[in-house]
Design a protein around this motif. Structure first.
Motif, PDB file in Angstrom:
ATOM      1  N   UNK A  40       0.870  -1.008  -0.267  1.00 18.67           N
ATOM      2  CA  UNK A  40      -0.073   0.042   0.147  1.00 18.67           C
ATOM      3  C   UNK A  40       0.731   1.346   0.021  1.00 18.67           C
ATOM      4  N   UNK A  41       1.408   1.541  -1.325  1.00 13.23           N
ATOM      5  CA  UNK A  41       2.309   2.550  -1.550  1.00 13.23           C
ATOM      6  C   UNK A  41       1.654   3.923  -0.856  1.00 13.23           C
ATOM      7  N   UNK A  42       0.477   4.203  -1.318  1.00 12.66           N
ATOM      8  CA  UNK A  42      -0.175   5.492  -1.004  1.00 12.66           C
ATOM      9  C   UNK A  42      -0.032   5.812   0.624  1.00 12.66           C
ATOM     10  N   UNK A  43      -0.356   5.004   1.284  1.00 16.26           N
ATOM     11  CA  UNK A  43      -0.385   5.304   2.754  1.00 16.26           C
ATOM     12  C   UNK A  43       1.031   5.985   3.391  1.00 16.26           C
ATOM     13  N   UNK A  89       9.050   9.731   0.791  1.00 15.67           N
ATOM     14  CA  UNK A  89       9.118   8.267   0.449  1.00 15.67           C
ATOM     15  C   UNK A  89       9.102   8.202  -0.961  1.00 15.67           C
ATOM     16  N   UNK A  90       9.636   7.463  -1.904  1.00 17.30           N
ATOM     17  CA  UNK A  90       9.211   6.895  -3.102  1.00 17.30           C
ATOM     18  C   UNK A  90       9.582   5.471  -3.017  1.00 17.30           C
ATOM     19  N   UNK A  91       8.446   4.567  -3.258  1.00 19.52           N
ATOM     20  CA  UNK A  91       8.440   3.312  -3.388  1.00 19.52           C
ATOM     21  C   UNK A  91       8.219   2.403  -4.526  1.00 19.52           C
ATOM     22  N   UNK A 144      10.373   1.414  14.621  1.00 20.20           N
ATOM     23  CA  UNK A 144       9.334   0.797  15.617  1.00 20.20           C
ATOM     24  C   UNK A 144       8.331   2.016  15.814  1.00 20.20           C
ATOM     25  N   UNK A 145       8.690   3.345  15.804  1.00 21.52           N
ATOM     26  CA  UNK A 145       7.845   4.414  15.659  1.00 21.52           C
ATOM     27  C   UNK A 145       6.745   4.438  14.665  1.00 21.52           C
ATOM     28  N   UNK A 146       7.402   4.253  13.289  1.00 17.90           N
ATOM     29  CA  UNK A 146       6.709   4.333  12.198  1.00 17.90           C
ATOM     30  C   UNK A 146       5.642   2.973  12.063  1.00 17.90           C
ATOM     31  N   UNK A 147       6.312   1.873  12.495  1.00 15.57           N
ATOM     32  CA  UNK A 147       5.506   0.666  12.540  1.00 15.57           C
ATOM     33  C   UNK A 147       4.158   0.954  13.516  1.00 15.57           C
ATOM     34  N   UNK A 177      -3.616   2.161  -6.771  1.00 12.48           N
ATOM     35  CA  UNK A 177      -3.526   1.221  -6.020  1.00 12.48           C
ATOM     36  C   UNK A 177      -3.223   0.148  -6.262  1.00 12.48           C
ATOM     37  N   UNK A 178      -2.812  -0.216  -7.622  1.00 14.81           N
ATOM     38  CA  UNK A 178      -2.764  -1.357  -8.261  1.00 14.81           C
ATOM     39  C   UNK A 178      -1.824  -2.401  -7.579  1.00 14.81           C
ATOM     40  N   UNK A 179      -0.921  -2.021  -6.808  1.00 14.73           N
ATOM     41  CA  UNK A 179       0.112  -2.773  -6.144  1.00 14.73           C
ATOM     42  C   UNK A 179      -0.561  -3.690  -4.941  1.00 14.73           C
ATOM     43  N   UNK A 180      -1.748  -2.865  -4.410  1.00 10.91           N
ATOM     44  CA  UNK A 180      -2.331  -3.896  -3.526  1.00 10.91           C
ATOM     45  C   UNK A 180      -2.983  -5.067  -3.829  1.00 10.91           C
TER      46      UNK A 180
END
Length: 460
Positions: A274-277, A307-309, A405-408, A430-433
């Motif tokens: 879920x790259x957009x989140x 971020x770039x994913x 840990x904070x991000x998670x 959202x195609x990657x989902x």
């Protein structure tokens, strides 16, 4: 080995510190002797309290110094270890309720949705290797089962069902290791770790051939003990690869986080496609914390993560793997700091293990072993174990682990309160989902266990 050396160094420093402080206390001179010209009250002299004020001050100073040294040692040298219970993260305690009460209320009211199977087929972490010394036995819950994990006298780790087939005693509660076998604490039956076969019954002339306990297929690599699960009992078609730097001792253990939490999302999005989140949930700086009510506060706007994913599945012969390439950039007061840019390769191996590989010209190289293990339906144990270059100060990997840990834990606050939607409303971006869900489906079989529920009860 390095962890043991650091522990020994810490003990030696403590002994030296205590010895020096004790010597100072014994030989300390009270300034009141000079000020009063030895004129202590007679009652003090008879009671032996001459010099007491100075010794009291010295004791207080010594105590504070030792506490400071201990804090400094833990900060600079000791591994970072954060262990969270299911109600500690992701719930909001309001109106005088405790976190546990808030968590229970959310669990009762939350809709789980139409769930896929709860236990995908694959390898799962049971515990870290350093937690299991020779002769140790641990009781662990994994995939809805109680297992006994023990290390034989030759150093090999074994995993067997916890309950003795004789009269049901828990082998991990009071049981002991005898050679490469585990002995039941109830009647002394001994079961071989290699195949679970009973090799000795103290009071019987003969051991029945059928006397055995279930033995789990296991492996030990990258400082972790893992078990294989397949709902149809099939043998592993792949294994978790070895990280050479860990095996050779070039990367050393610098800490771990363990988090148990209730999850309505099955499968767990271990390597989230879920790259957009990322741009919405993980852009605020880590200084804004994990409570989503405050992460977008204007107070913390001066720090931003960019971020770039890119996510893609691998092809044969490693179709059980996928990769996510993450480029991270940090902006402080609107200014980009290239020195803190970091590229991360997140390689997921099966449903339960991800290698988060860091490679930075200044901060060094290392890996976070990001693992999820189903404890029971909807209850997950997620661990992050970091290994890093031995010549990099421990403070660096500990900071990286804390930031991760904070991000998670921000994600956890979402997952603890969300519903699983089998057919989500998606847009083109959202195609990657859907690609990830199709890739993940290979870890299910027709007989994969599902969660059945009626009304307000959950029955597995």
């Amino acid at each position: 080995m390095e962890g043991q050396s650091m522990s020994l160094l810490g003990k030696m420093m403590a002994v030296i510190g205590i010895s020096v402080v004790a010597g100072l206390i014994v030989h300390v001179r009270d300034p009141l002797d000079s000020i009063l010209g030895g004129g202590y009250p007679e009652l003090w002299r008879k009671a032996g309290l001459v010099g007491a004020p100075a010794r009291a001050v010295a004791c207080i100073f010594a105590g504070v110094s030792l506490l400071a040294m201990g804090w400094l040692y833990r900060l600079l040298f000791a591994p970072l270890e954060l262990l969270r219970t299911p109600d500690e993260v992701g719930y909001i305690a309001e109106d005088g309720r405790s976190r546990a009460q808030a968590a229970n209320e959310v669990r009762r009211r939350r809709k789980t949705g139409e769930l896929p199977p709860v236990y995908p087929n694959g390898w799962y972490r049971v515990l870290d290797s350093h937690m299991l010394e020779r002769g140790d036995v641990k009781n662990v819950t994994v995939l809805g089962e109680q297992v006994a994990v023990f290390r034989g006298t030759e150093g090999k780790a074994y995993v067997v069902d916890a309950y003795c087939p004789h009269l049901g005693a828990n082998l991990a509660v009071g049981g002991r290791v005898v050679g490469q076998s585990i002995e039941c604490p109830f009647h002394g039956w001994q079961f071989r770790g290699e195949d679970g076969k009973c090799v000795r019954i103290p009071y019987a002339e003969k051991v029945p051939e059928f006397a055995k306990v279930r033995c789990w297929r296991s492996m030990e690599t990258n400082g972790q003990v893992l078990v294989w699960f397949h709902c149809d009992g099939e043998e592993p078609g792949w294994t978790v690869p070895e990280q050479g730097e860990i095996t050779r001792g070039e990367w050393v253990y610098r800490g771990r986080t363990d988090l148990h939490f209730i999850l309505s999302t099955v499968p767990f999005p271990l390597c989230d496609s879920d790259i957009a989140h990322l741009a919405h949930l993980h852009t605020p700086g880590i200084v804004s914390g994990v409570d989503l009510r405050y992460t977008n506060s204007k107070t913390w706007e001066f720090v931003r993560h960019d971020w770039k994913v890119q996510w893609e599945a691998e092809s044969e012969p490693t179709k059980h793997c996928s990769q996510m390439l993450v480029k991270h950039a940090l902006t402080v007061f609107g200014r980009h700091w290239p020195l803190l840019d970091m590229d991360v390769v997140a390689r997921q191996v099966g449903p339960g293990v991800v290698f988060l590989l860091f490679d930075h010209s200044f901060l060094g190289r290392g890996v976070i072993m990001h693992c999820v293990t189903p404890v029971e339906p909807l209850l997950q144990c997620v661990s992050h174990t970091i290994f890093y270059q031995s010549n990099i100060p421990p403070l660096v990997p500990k900071f990286i682990l804390r930031a991760e840990c904070i991000q998670f834990e921000r994600d956890v606050m979402i997952w603890n309160n969300k519903k699983y939607i089998s057919k989500p409303l998606l847009v083109k971006e959202d195609s990657a989902i859907q690609k990830h869900r199709r890739w993940f489906s290979q870890f299910y079989s027709d007989n994969s266990p599902r969660l059945r529920y009626q009304h307000n009860t959950l029955d597995f």
